[in-house]
Structure formats: structure tokens, C-alpha cells
Scaffold this motif. Structure first.
Motif, PDB file in Angstrom:
ATOM      1  N   UNK A 108       0.814  -1.223   0.000  1.00 16.68           N
ATOM      2  CA  UNK A 108       0.000   0.000   0.000  1.00 16.68           C
ATOM      3  C   UNK A 108       0.845   1.270   0.000  1.00 16.68           C
ATOM      4  N   UNK A 109       0.147   2.408  -0.055  1.00 13.63           N
ATOM      5  CA  UNK A 109       0.794   3.713  -0.049  1.00 13.63           C
ATOM      6  C   UNK A 109       0.200   4.557   1.067  1.00 13.63           C
ATOM      7  N   UNK A 110       1.068   5.121   1.904  1.00 13.28           N
ATOM      8  CA  UNK A 110       0.631   5.956   3.026  1.00 13.28           C
ATOM      9  C   UNK A 110       1.000   7.410   2.749  1.00 13.28           C
ATOM     10  N   UNK A 111       0.044   8.301   3.005  1.00 10.34           N
ATOM     11  CA  UNK A 111       0.230   9.732   2.767  1.00 10.34           C
ATOM     12  C   UNK A 111       0.261  10.454   4.116  1.00 10.34           C
ATOM     13  N   UNK A 112       1.313  11.241   4.332  1.00  5.71           N
ATOM     14  CA  UNK A 112       1.485  11.953   5.590  1.00  5.71           C
ATOM     15  C   UNK A 112       1.598  13.458   5.348  1.00  5.71           C
ATOM     16  N   UNK A 113       1.080  14.215   6.296  1.00  2.50           N
ATOM     17  CA  UNK A 113       1.345  15.650   6.332  1.00  2.50           C
ATOM     18  C   UNK A 113       2.577  15.874   7.198  1.00  2.50           C
ATOM     19  N   UNK A 114       3.494  16.692   6.714  1.00  2.86           N
ATOM     20  CA  UNK A 114       4.703  17.032   7.466  1.00  2.86           C
ATOM     21  C   UNK A 114       4.477  18.348   8.201  1.00  2.86           C
ATOM     22  N   UNK A 115       4.803  18.360   9.492  1.00  2.40           N
ATOM     23  CA  UNK A 115       4.594  19.555  10.307  1.00  2.40           C
ATOM     24  C   UNK A 115       5.862  19.892  11.084  1.00  2.40           C
ATOM     25  N   UNK A 116       6.065  21.183  11.295  1.00  3.96           N
ATOM     26  CA  UNK A 116       7.137  21.675  12.178  1.00  3.96           C
ATOM     27  C   UNK A 116       8.502  21.078  11.823  1.00  3.96           C
ATOM     28  N   UNK A 117       8.853  21.156  10.561  1.00  4.71           N
ATOM     29  CA  UNK A 117      10.123  20.591  10.102  1.00  4.71           C
ATOM     30  C   UNK A 117      11.280  21.519  10.482  1.00  4.71           C
ATOM     31  N   UNK A 118      12.272  20.938  11.136  1.00  6.91           N
ATOM     32  CA  UNK A 118      13.510  21.656  11.460  1.00  6.91           C
ATOM     33  C   UNK A 118      14.667  20.740  11.077  1.00  6.91           C
ATOM     34  N   UNK A 119      15.454  21.147  10.111  1.00  6.51           N
ATOM     35  CA  UNK A 119      16.578  20.322   9.680  1.00  6.51           C
ATOM     36  C   UNK A 119      17.743  20.473  10.653  1.00  6.51           C
ATOM     37  N   UNK A 120      18.670  19.549  10.568  1.00 11.68           N
ATOM     38  CA  UNK A 120      19.886  19.651  11.382  1.00 11.68           C
ATOM     39  C   UNK A 120      20.605  20.964  11.089  1.00 11.68           C
ATOM     40  N   UNK A 121      20.557  21.357   9.842  1.00 17.04           N
ATOM     41  CA  UNK A 121      21.224  22.589   9.425  1.00 17.04           C
ATOM     42  C   UNK A 121      20.624  23.816  10.112  1.00 17.04           C
ATOM     43  N   UNK A 122      19.314  23.740  10.424  1.00 14.69           N
ATOM     44  CA  UNK A 122      18.618  24.897  10.999  1.00 14.69           C
ATOM     45  C   UNK A 122      18.587  24.900  12.522  1.00 14.69           C
ATOM     46  N   UNK A 143      20.648  12.515  23.029  1.00 17.80           N
ATOM     47  CA  UNK A 143      21.019  13.667  22.222  1.00 17.80           C
ATOM     48  C   UNK A 143      20.166  13.704  20.964  1.00 17.80           C
ATOM     49  N   UNK A 144      19.709  14.881  20.636  1.00 22.07           N
ATOM     50  CA  UNK A 144      18.965  15.048  19.394  1.00 22.07           C
ATOM     51  C   UNK A 144      19.945  15.085  18.229  1.00 22.07           C
ATOM     52  N   UNK A 145      19.647  14.292  17.196  1.00 23.62           N
ATOM     53  CA  UNK A 145      20.515  14.296  16.026  1.00 23.62           C
ATOM     54  C   UNK A 145      19.800  14.861  14.801  1.00 23.62           C
ATOM     55  N   UNK A 146      18.470  15.021  14.897  1.00 19.00           N
ATOM     56  CA  UNK A 146      17.721  15.618  13.806  1.00 19.00           C
ATOM     57  C   UNK A 146      17.627  14.695  12.593  1.00 19.00           C
ATOM     58  N   UNK A 147      16.863  15.083  11.590  1.00 15.77           N
ATOM     59  CA  UNK A 147      16.015  16.277  11.549  1.00 15.77           C
ATOM     60  C   UNK A 147      14.794  16.131  12.447  1.00 15.77           C
ATOM     61  N   UNK A 148      14.176  17.252  12.748  1.00 16.89           N
ATOM     62  CA  UNK A 148      13.031  17.276  13.653  1.00 16.89           C
ATOM     63  C   UNK A 148      11.764  17.546  12.837  1.00 16.89           C
ATOM     64  N   UNK A 149      10.754  16.688  12.996  1.00 19.42           N
ATOM     65  CA  UNK A 149       9.500  16.894  12.263  1.00 19.42           C
ATOM     66  C   UNK A 149       8.400  16.042  12.875  1.00 19.42           C
ATOM     67  N   UNK A 150       7.172  16.367  12.512  1.00 13.05           N
ATOM     68  CA  UNK A 150       6.006  15.595  12.931  1.00 13.05           C
ATOM     69  C   UNK A 150       5.315  15.044  11.685  1.00 13.05           C
ATOM     70  N   UNK A 151       4.759  13.844  11.827  1.00 12.09           N
ATOM     71  CA  UNK A 151       4.029  13.207  10.733  1.00 12.09           C
ATOM     72  C   UNK A 151       2.573  13.016  11.147  1.00 12.09           C
ATOM     73  N   UNK A 152       1.670  13.336  10.231  1.00  4.88           N
ATOM     74  CA  UNK A 152       0.243  13.131  10.480  1.00  4.88           C
ATOM     75  C   UNK A 152      -0.342  12.349   9.304  1.00  4.88           C
ATOM     76  N   UNK A 153      -0.690  11.099   9.555  1.00  5.69           N
ATOM     77  CA  UNK A 153      -1.246  10.249   8.504  1.00  5.69           C
ATOM     78  C   UNK A 153      -2.638  10.737   8.116  1.00  5.69           C
ATOM     79  N   UNK A 154      -2.897  10.860   6.804  1.00  3.69           N
ATOM     80  CA  UNK A 154      -4.230  11.279   6.391  1.00  3.69           C
ATOM     81  C   UNK A 154      -4.856  10.381   5.326  1.00  3.69           C
ATOM     82  N   UNK A 155      -4.080   9.456   4.732  1.00  2.75           N
ATOM     83  CA  UNK A 155      -4.692   8.561   3.741  1.00  2.75           C
ATOM     84  C   UNK A 155      -3.829   7.327   3.535  1.00  2.75           C
ATOM     85  N   UNK A 156      -4.507   6.189   3.295  1.00  4.63           N
ATOM     86  CA  UNK A 156      -3.837   4.945   2.924  1.00  4.63           C
ATOM     87  C   UNK A 156      -4.536   4.382   1.694  1.00  4.63           C
ATOM     88  N   UNK A 157      -3.761   4.124   0.640  1.00  2.00           N
ATOM     89  CA  UNK A 157      -4.283   3.510  -0.581  1.00  2.00           C
ATOM     90  C   UNK A 157      -3.739   2.094  -0.704  1.00  2.00           C
TER      91      UNK A 157
END
Length: 251
Positions: A158-172, A207-221
């Protein structure tokens, strides 16, 4: 258009998946028979007409066949194959999306990053099938901000679709001293021979190594990401966004 072979294999995959419901129902019937026999209770009324056939099936079962296996179990049983992941982005990615994809590659073991270029999704999926990739991860953005992630399992979904929230890369991440080094080894869990206590509240340091983000599942096909006709197995609806429904989905 999918090649005839892929269409046939996809139909077979979906057929096996549909059989799981019938196998689960049969398993529940046999479980009730077993419990009645072990506890010396009468056979449930609704199963008396099927008792003889069910008891015959039970007598022929062993530890490997007593519990029904799913199509997912069939894929991974008796195999040592590690996941092989292709990671790419939407077309014309911004610098921030490219940076996020580079860091995300280190999150998934055995992942390979590919510049999307002008390739369409169907070409990417077909190429990955031909080269035995197990998954494709697509990262999307909106106005330079990563906002979506798609995980497509191969060869048929199957295929899972996620919304990405509050993304902070290691660089940032501003405080560079607090960011740990990104390990280059595969993550692993050791579950055997834990006979003594190890460490304690004061000796554990994360220790946080990043990247930092949240995933919110909204659809599965049920199909692959390039199959617009694929059946939707689950989709997030606004009415689900209540405390009671969120608690149910989180269990």
C-alpha cells in the motif's frame, strides 16, 4: 498504463488480501471449538453443524498453521532481505527541500537518494520495481517548506500519505553543540540475554541528532502512488478530529 504482468500480479495480491477476512473468520470459529473442548464446555450452538469439519482441521494444524498469516507475513517470512528504499522529492525542489531529503536519507537505513529531474511518478515506480526496491519515499513542499511525505511500498502497495509539520533540519538547529553526530550504522535492537540491570536514570543521556519533524497520517491507498484507480483503504475525515476519536485512533 501498467504492463499486463504487473496488472496480473496486482490482482493476485489484492485477491490474497481479500482472503484474509475469510481466514480470520475461520480461525475464530476454530478458536471457539478449541476453547470449548479444553474447558469441557458445550460446543457453541452456531458451530454445531460445522463441528466435525472444524475439528478435523484442528487435528491437522501445527504451530505454523494454527494462526492465519497475512499477505505481509508472506512477504517477510523466511527471508533475510533488508528494505531497499529510494528517496526523492517533488519536481524543481527548493534548497530547503533538498537539504531535508539529504538528512532524511540518513534516517532510513539502506536508502538511496535520487534527483527527481523530469521523471514522472510511474517511471520511478517501474524502475524501482525492476531494481528490487522495497519502498519509495516522496517528499513534497509548499512555498519552500516541506509539507508532505508519501511512503509507497513495492511492488504493489500500500501507499501511506502523511502531512509534514514543524520541520527543522539539522542545518537549521541553532545550538550546534547539542546536536549529536548522525550515526552511519544501521539501527538494531538486542532483545536476548538481558539478565542484569543496565544503566540508571542518572546515567542515561539522549542527544537530538535531527532532523526534527512531525508526521500526520491522512490517507492509505491499497495500490501504488501512480495508480489513481487504487482503492482507498482509509482516509482522515474532519469529524475524526475530536478528543474521543483521536483517543480511539491512538490506541
Amino acid at each position: 498504463m501498467l504492463p499486463p504482468k504487473i496488472k496480473r500480479l496486482t490482482r493476485e495480491y489484492l485477491y490474497r488480501k481479500n482472503l484474509e477476512g475469510k481466514q480470520r473468520l475461520l480461525y475464530e470459529k476454530k478458536r471457539k471449538i478449541r476453547e470449548a473442548l479444553e474447558e469441557g464446555k458445550p460446543i457453541p450452538t452456531e458451530l454445531r453443524n460445522e463441528e466435525a469439519a472444524l475439528r478435523q482441521d484442528i487435528d491437522l494444524e501445527d504451530g505454523n498453521t494454527a494462526v492465519p498469516m497475512s499477505h505481509i507475513d508472506d512477504e517477510y517470512v523466511n527471508t533475510q532481505r533488508d528494505p531497499k528504499i529510494l528517496l526523492t522529492t517533488s519536481r524543481d525542489p527548493s534548497a530547503s527541500l533538498i537539504q531535508f531529503a539529504k538528512e532524511l536519507k540518513l534516517v532510513f537505513p539502506n536508502a538511496q537518494q535520487m534527483n527527481r529531474g523530469g521523471q514522472v511518478i510511474s517511471e520511478i515506480i517501474e524502475t524501482c520495481r525492476a531494481h528490487d526496491f522495497t519502498d519509495v519515499v516522496l517528499v513534497h513542499e509548499h512555498r519552500g517548506v516541506p509539507d508532505g511525505l508519501i511512503i509507497n511500498h513495492l511492488p504493489f502497495g500500500p501507499t501511506a500519505y502523511f502531512q509534514l509539520l514543524n520541520v527543522v533540519t539539522r542545518h537549521d538547529i541553532k545550538d550546534k553543540k547539542t546536536v549529536g553526530t548522525m550515526p552511519q550504522v544501521y539501527p538494531h535492537l538486542i532483545l536476548n540475554n538481558f539478565t542484569t540491570k543496565h544503566g540508571g536514570p542518572k546515567s542515561i543521556e539522549l542527544k537530538e541528532i535531527g532532523p526534527r519533524f512531525e508526521l500526520r497520517l491522512y490517507k492509505i491507498k491499497l495500490g501504488t502512488v501512480d495508480q489513481n484507480e487504487a482503492q482507498t483503504e482509509w482516509v482522515f475525515r474532519p469529524y475524526m478530529n475530536t478528543a474521543k476519536k483521536q483517543k480511539f485512533m491512538g490506541n
